[in-house]
Design an enzyme around this catalytic site. Structure first.
Site, mmCIF file in Angstrom:
data_model
loop_
_atom_site.group_PDB
_atom_site.id
_atom_site.type_symbol
_atom_site.label_atom_id
_atom_site.label_comp_id
_atom_site.label_asym_id
_atom_site.label_seq_id
_atom_site.Cartn_x
_atom_site.Cartn_y
_atom_site.Cartn_z
ATOM 1 C CG HIS A 35 -13.006 4.895 -6.181
ATOM 2 N ND1 HIS A 35 -14.258 4.977 -5.941
ATOM 3 C CD2 HIS A 35 -12.706 4.809 -4.671
ATOM 4 C CE1 HIS A 35 -14.688 4.531 -4.302
ATOM 5 N NE2 HIS A 35 -13.689 4.009 -4.248
ATOM 6 C CE LYS A 61 -2.683 2.613 3.871
ATOM 7 N NZ LYS A 61 -3.381 3.353 2.234
ATOM 8 C CG ASP A 105 -13.124 1.497 8.582
ATOM 9 O OD1 ASP A 105 -12.581 0.926 7.054
ATOM 10 O OD2 ASP A 105 -14.012 0.762 8.531
ATOM 11 C CE1 TYR A 112 -10.088 2.281 -3.862
ATOM 12 C CE2 TYR A 112 -12.049 1.546 -3.049
ATOM 13 C CZ TYR A 112 -11.115 2.306 -3.357
ATOM 14 O OH TYR A 112 -11.322 3.847 -2.792
ATOM 15 N N GLY A 165 -20.081 11.465 3.123
ATOM 16 C CA GLY A 165 -20.071 11.720 4.427
ATOM 17 C C GLY A 165 -18.324 12.411 4.400
ATOM 18 C CB SER A 166 -15.693 10.141 4.476
ATOM 19 O OG SER A 166 -15.143 9.730 2.652
ATOM 20 C CB CYS A 196 -20.223 3.190 -3.077
ATOM 21 S SG CYS A 196 -19.759 1.837 -1.595
ATOM 22 C CG ASN A 207 -15.519 -4.458 1.019
ATOM 23 O OD1 ASN A 207 -15.922 -3.837 0.177
ATOM 24 N ND2 ASN A 207 -14.200 -3.917 2.319
#
Length: 765
Positions: free
Chosen positions: A701, A18, A495, A518, A438-439, A649, A116
């Site tokens: 994204h 990551k 989260d 993802y 939201g975020s 989503c 997910n």
């Protein structure tokens, strides 16, 4: 007795991949730096499995983004907009397909079956010129071999690849994707030949679509594909792997008759009925890869029960033809329990992450071979017994309240049209009201504050001050942008599921239990080990604080029960719907407390409702019944003037649109832009929707910033099929993964587009 792992997590025990990906994308490191991190991770994974005694170790399951995109690269199926001119596909083209770039949008992303995890959907048509454009599968096999590890190269099977694709823009929607089989098989043959030349003795084709309800035309494609590959595969042992559900009887018959195939892999955790098919008939002389260790959950295997199953299978297929395996790739589990130093010891004894599952697979294989580790099996049996009788698992009051829910279907007393009228009188919103999901961006400073508060390095007073300042900034920014319904930006949350789970009973949490969702996006699913209840209010303080900073409506932000369930590691000792009803009651308490605190708009996200849909049609109705019911439970008690939003989503929603309507939310915001506005087609086809709806107007994204004109064009497409008075304008999803340098101009363009359309609509009256 042999052992096998279907696939393994890629991110690394501490999310090394990551951070390497994000550093590369931010141009802070080179391609060579990224490749070195990846090579080190692969080497570590292969060595770990080899040291554990695994015989059939997978290669080519590592990916920089996802395995379907890797297959698109292998086949050279790059959409023309990315300007690829042939040759080996490099990072620029690869990541542009995944994430978009400054000039073109990304390809569609959707959920991988009912998980997910997400994959990039191939865009295909008759004009695609396929070519062998990525040698990754062969290179990784050689890489492992050079390290002294013999592996089984894994490829997404040709038929599943096509069935998971979609017609490219401009191609007829009813285009038969399977008609491309003859064009892609020559490339598969090239890969197979190179793997054989490199010394491979086994190859694994993942064909998970075989667990779905496939018609005879689609099943025939498997027969034709493997017949065509048969001569090329000669000399190799060929495993066709399935996972996530039972294989239907017709598909089982097709699979076990494929030419050139020597082994079949089945999920015997979620696919228990497949056992009956195996017992009924299994081809003589073929290998059975028995997936008895759960690849999708984190509970320790019941070794005694699995051993009993394996002994039964051994009697059917023979000792030398039975291979102990995982039910699916371990990609869907956390990496290593050893890294969990703060987890409650009793709960920890009930768990097994990917590294522990590798050990379980080998322990079962050795036990079948007469080398049972008695101490290991005894410890496992003790942990199983401990979990069954632990008082922390059961709360009788919660069980009783959840059981009583069956006496009502929990619908609000007033219909949605009347509720929207009452809400408009109170909220006084313009047409095409703007909002976000939201975020807001999670800055380095914000993450530091949360981390230091958790580590007790700053006081609660300092923490509250810092978070309140962040909320104030987010509120001020939204007011400057002239957004109509505001959010507080969720600065207190790392989260959306973990945040709520930490405040509910029956949940446990990890420090390093990360799972890839993802690309570089990782989540840390909570562990639901017992009955769920809400001891105290969870969001009321922060929502009330945010509302006090503005005269505009402020959304209370909650995660819905189905999404909490589907994005957690769920207890496997009771049906999932029972756990979901318990969570629904806890969220209901929170909704009613938010309303009492003066919050007039409450969003209950059900991002994962579609994701949990069973893979078989026969099981869908029951799931949708309890999932939709769970959502309605959460808000059945609110006033007509309280507006309930939900958000979904990155899934295919068209086939469940009637269930979405049955949720009876006042407003739904839903992903739309990245899937070429596929959602709008259901309204073109005559589905009537009376509640508020906000199909996303831009893809969050991707770092790309859409223009005002592009967003206005999207809104116009929506207005062609939706009534003006129900349409909302919003991004596709939350903004936490983006930077403020991307968010500010994108939201400004979104608001400007809404205002432009309002002016145009007013002038036509």
């Amino acid at each position: 007795m042999a052992s096998h792992i279907v696939g393994y997590p890629r991110m690394g025990p501490k999310r090394e991949l990551k951070f390497a990906l994000e550093s590369f994308w931010d141009k802070k490191s080179s391609a060579e730096d990224l490749q070195k991190v990846a090579a080190d991770l692969r080497s570590s994974i292969w060595k770990q499995m080899a040291d554990a005694g695994i015989k059939y170790i997978p290669s080519n399951t590592f990916s920089y983004y996802d395995q379907v995109l890797d297959t698109t690269a292998l086949l050279g199926a790059v959409p023309p907009r990315y300007g690829w001119n042939g040759g080996e596909i490099g990072f620029d083209t690869y990541f542009s397909m995944a994430r978009g770039n400054a000039s073109v949008p990304a390809m569609e992303m959707t959920k991988w079956f009912d998980t997910n995890y997400h994959f990039i959907v191939p865009e295909l048509g008759p004009e695609v010129n396929f070519s062998y454009a990525s040698h990754k599968a062969v290179e990784e096999y050689k890489e492992a071999k050079a390290l002294g590890v013999e592996t089984v190269p894994v490829l997404v099977g040709p038929v599943s690849y096509l069935l998971l694709s979609k017609p490219a823009k401009g191609v007829e929607k009813n285009f038969n994707l399977l008609s491309l089989l003859g064009k892609i098989l020559p490339i598969y043959k090239q890969v197979i030949c190179e793997l054989k030349a490199a010394g491979a003795s086994w190859i694994q084709f993942d064909e998970p679509t075989l667990v779905k309800d496939l018609d005879s035309h689609k099943l025939q494609a498997f027969i034709e594909a493997y017949a065509e590959l048969e001569s090329t595969l000669s000399g190799l042992n060929v495993l066709v792997e399935t996972y996530f559900a039972d294989v239907p009887a017709e598909a089982y018959k097709t699979l076990t008759s494929l030419r050139g195939v020597t082994a079949y892999g089945f999920d015997l955790v979620r696919g228990t009925q497949t056992l009956d098919l195996i017992k009924g008939e299994f081809p003589k002389g073929k290998y059975l890869f028995a997936g008895v260790v759960d690849g999708r959950n984190i509970w320790a295997n019941d070794l005694a029960a699995s051993l009993s199953t394996l002994e039964t299978l051994e009697g059917i297929v023979g000792k030398d033809k039975l291979v102990v395996s995982t039910s699916s790739s371990l990609l869907h589990t956390a990496v290593d329990l050893v890294n969990e130093t703060k987890l409650d010891q009793e709960i920890k004894s009930w768990l097994a992450f990917a590294a522990q599952k590798v050990v379980e697979v080998n322990a079962l294989a050795k036990a079948l071979a007469g080398q049972k580790d008695e101490a290991f099996f005894s410890a496992n049996a003790a942990a199983q017994a401990s979990r069954k009788c632990s008082p922390r698992v059961t709360n009788e009051a919660v069980q009783k309240a959840a059981a009583a829910l069956k006496d009502s279907d929990h619908r609000r007393a007033t219909n949605v049209s009347a509720r929207l009228d009452a809400q408009q009188k109170k909220l006084n919103l313009p047409i095409l009201p703007t909002t976000t999901i939201g975020s807001f961006p999670q800055t380095i400073e914000l993450r530091r504050v949360r981390r230091e508060f958790k580590a007790k390095k700053i006081s609660e007073e300092e923490y509250v001050k810092a978070i309140t300042e962040e909320i104030s900034k987010v509120v001020k920014l939204q007011e400057e942008l002239d957004i109509d319904v505001l959010v507080h930006g969720e600065p207190e949350r790392n989260d959306m599921v973990e945040y709520f789970g930490e405040q509910l009973s029956g949940f446990a949490f990890t420090v390093n239990g990360w799972v890839q969702s993802y690309g570089s996006r990782c989540v840390k699913p909570p562990i639901i080990y017992g009955d769920v209840s809400r001891p105290n209010p969870m969001t009321v303080f922060w929502s009330s604080t945010a509302q006090s900073l503005t005269a505009r409506p402020m959304k209370g932000m909650l995660t819905g029960p189905v999404t909490i369930l589907n994005w957690s590691f769920v207890r496997n000792d009771q049906p999932r719907f029972k756990t979901c009803y318990q969570i629904a009651l806890a969220i209901k308490d929170e909704v009613e407390d938010l309303e009492k605190a003066g919050i007039s708009v409450i969003q209950i996200d059900e991002a994962a409702l579609r994701e949990g849909l069973p893979l078989r049609k026969s099981e869908e109705a029951f799931y949708l019944e309890w999932a939709v019911h769970s959502f309605r439970i959460t808000n059945v008690g609110v006033k007509d003037t309280t507006q309930i939003h939900t958000h979904m989503c990155y899934s295919n929603f068209n086939d469940i649109i009637h269930s979405i309507i049955d949720m009876d939310a006042d407003v739904i915001t839903i992903e739309n832009s990245r899937s070429d506005e596929k959602l709008l087609s259901v309204f073109r086809e005559g589905v009537k929707y009376g509640a508020g709806i906000g199909p996303g107007v831009y893809d969050i994204h991707s770092p790309r910033i859409p223009s005002t004109e592009e967003i206005a064009d999207r809104i116009n497409k929506m207005l062609a099929v939706l009534e003006t008075n129900i349409l909302w304008v919003n991004p596709d999803c939350g903004l936490k993964t983006r930077k403020y340098t991307e968010v500010k101009p994108a939201l400004k363009n979104m608001v400007d587009a809404a205002k432009l359309l309002r002016t145009q609509l007013a002038s036509t009256k």
